[in-house]
Design a protein around this motif. Sequence first.
Motif, short mmCIF file in Angstrom:
data_model
loop_
_atom_site.label_atom_id
_atom_site.label_comp_id
_atom_site.label_asym_id
_atom_site.label_seq_id
_atom_site.Cartn_x
_atom_site.Cartn_y
_atom_site.Cartn_z
N GLN A 1 0.82 -1.21 0.00
CA GLN A 1 0.00 0.00 0.00
C GLN A 1 0.86 1.27 0.00
O GLN A 1 0.32 2.37 0.04
CB GLN A 1 -0.92 0.01 1.23
CG GLN A 1 -1.98 -1.08 1.19
CD GLN A 1 -2.87 -1.04 2.41
OE1 GLN A 1 -2.71 -1.83 3.34
NE2 GLN A 1 -3.83 -0.14 2.41
N GLY A 2 2.17 1.10 -0.04
CA GLY A 2 3.07 2.25 -0.02
C GLY A 2 3.17 2.91 -1.39
O GLY A 2 3.03 2.27 -2.43
N ILE A 3 3.41 4.22 -1.38
CA ILE A 3 3.66 4.99 -2.59
C ILE A 3 4.75 5.99 -2.27
O ILE A 3 4.72 6.65 -1.22
CB ILE A 3 2.37 5.68 -3.10
CG1 ILE A 3 2.66 6.44 -4.41
CG2 ILE A 3 1.78 6.61 -2.05
CD1 ILE A 3 1.40 6.97 -5.08
N SER A 4 5.74 6.12 -3.13
CA SER A 4 6.86 7.03 -2.88
C SER A 4 6.39 8.47 -2.87
O SER A 4 5.32 8.80 -3.40
CB SER A 4 7.94 6.84 -3.94
OG SER A 4 7.47 7.28 -5.21
N PHE A 5 7.20 9.34 -2.27
CA PHE A 5 6.86 10.77 -2.23
C PHE A 5 6.71 11.31 -3.65
O PHE A 5 5.75 12.03 -3.95
CB PHE A 5 7.97 11.53 -1.49
CG PHE A 5 7.63 12.97 -1.22
CD1 PHE A 5 6.94 13.32 -0.07
CD2 PHE A 5 7.99 13.97 -2.11
CE1 PHE A 5 6.62 14.66 0.19
CE2 PHE A 5 7.67 15.29 -1.87
CZ PHE A 5 6.99 15.64 -0.72
N GLN A 6 7.64 10.93 -4.55
CA GLN A 6 7.57 11.40 -5.93
C GLN A 6 6.34 10.83 -6.64
O GLN A 6 5.70 11.52 -7.44
CB GLN A 6 8.84 10.99 -6.69
CG GLN A 6 10.12 11.67 -6.25
CD GLN A 6 10.69 11.08 -4.97
OE1 GLN A 6 10.25 10.03 -4.49
NE2 GLN A 6 11.68 11.77 -4.41
N GLY A 7 6.00 9.57 -6.31
CA GLY A 7 4.79 8.98 -6.90
C GLY A 7 3.53 9.69 -6.45
O GLY A 7 2.59 9.86 -7.23
N CYS A 8 3.52 10.13 -5.20
CA CYS A 8 2.37 10.86 -4.67
C CYS A 8 2.25 12.23 -5.35
O CYS A 8 1.14 12.66 -5.70
CB CYS A 8 2.53 11.02 -3.16
SG CYS A 8 1.03 11.55 -2.31
N VAL A 9 3.39 12.89 -5.55
CA VAL A 9 3.38 14.18 -6.26
C VAL A 9 2.83 14.00 -7.67
O VAL A 9 2.00 14.79 -8.14
CB VAL A 9 4.80 14.78 -6.32
CG1 VAL A 9 4.82 16.03 -7.19
CG2 VAL A 9 5.30 15.12 -4.92
#
Length: 311
Positions: free
Chosen positions: A88-96
């Motif tokens: 369920q994780g998403i990287s900071f850049q992926g979230c942006v």
Amino acid sequence: MRNHTTVTEFTLLGIPETEGLETILFFLFLSLYLCTLLGNVLILTATISSSWLHTPMYFFLGNLSMFDLGFSSTTVPKMLLYLSGQSQGISFQGCVSQVFFYHFLGCTECFLYTVMAYDRFVAICYPLRYMVIMNRRVCSILATGTWTGGCVHAIILTSLTFQLPYCDSNQVGYYFCDIPAILPLACGDIALAQRVGFTNVGLLSLICFFLILVSYTRIGISISKIRSAEGRRRAFSTCSAHLTAILCAYGPVIIIYLQPNPSALLGAIIQIMNNLVTPTLNTLIYSLRNKDVKSALWNIFHKRGFSVKNK
């Protein structure tokens, strides 16, 4: 002063109140997503391959198909991953990236529906001058303007959201990265981002919806002046698909904003309808209800089948 840990990854907590339904939701959303991909690829194929569909109406329909492909692909693949039991994780850049493309394509949708309403207005109210007014240059400018406007809108909101520091908590109480779910996790003052986001999104949506209403009010007046029943039927059929698509896009949003205290589950359902159900319905509306698109697809597959048989 407290020590803070800078967030490098967010955890998406998923759709609220759906524990134990992951498998059912996975197959349901996967089916809708595949229908969206297939339907929009078929519409793009028909509008590009068929010379008689190279008109302003189908030019903008092709743009809408590209939008639907991108809009659903912004959030659905990640949602399907965690519903299937993946991380369920998403990287900071992926979230942006999710925030940027969600608002870029969402704003482009508002502008595109408004342009399509103007196109129908010109076709019904000024039929003899339609191809003069909606020439290639005008269509290209309008299409470029919708995508550019959406990009500027997304850059403003994304930069305001992620210029804030994020530390400690990384639990996003939603199934994708959206500004209302991300901002409460910021360590800084979020008042400016909230005000600009609410004003920007709300104002643009209202302006676009108002312009669409004006266009269809004028269209309705023009249709009522047509004497023959056949003429009225044909005029209405040219814009009924667009009206249905607008109701599917704006209806759920209007419903949720009329609620004084909308629940998290209702908000998620409305978002899923916008992200997944509406793009799927658009393909059905513009393919099954459109004789030109069905005829173009029939010709394409008939020719391809004929050529394969000859080989």
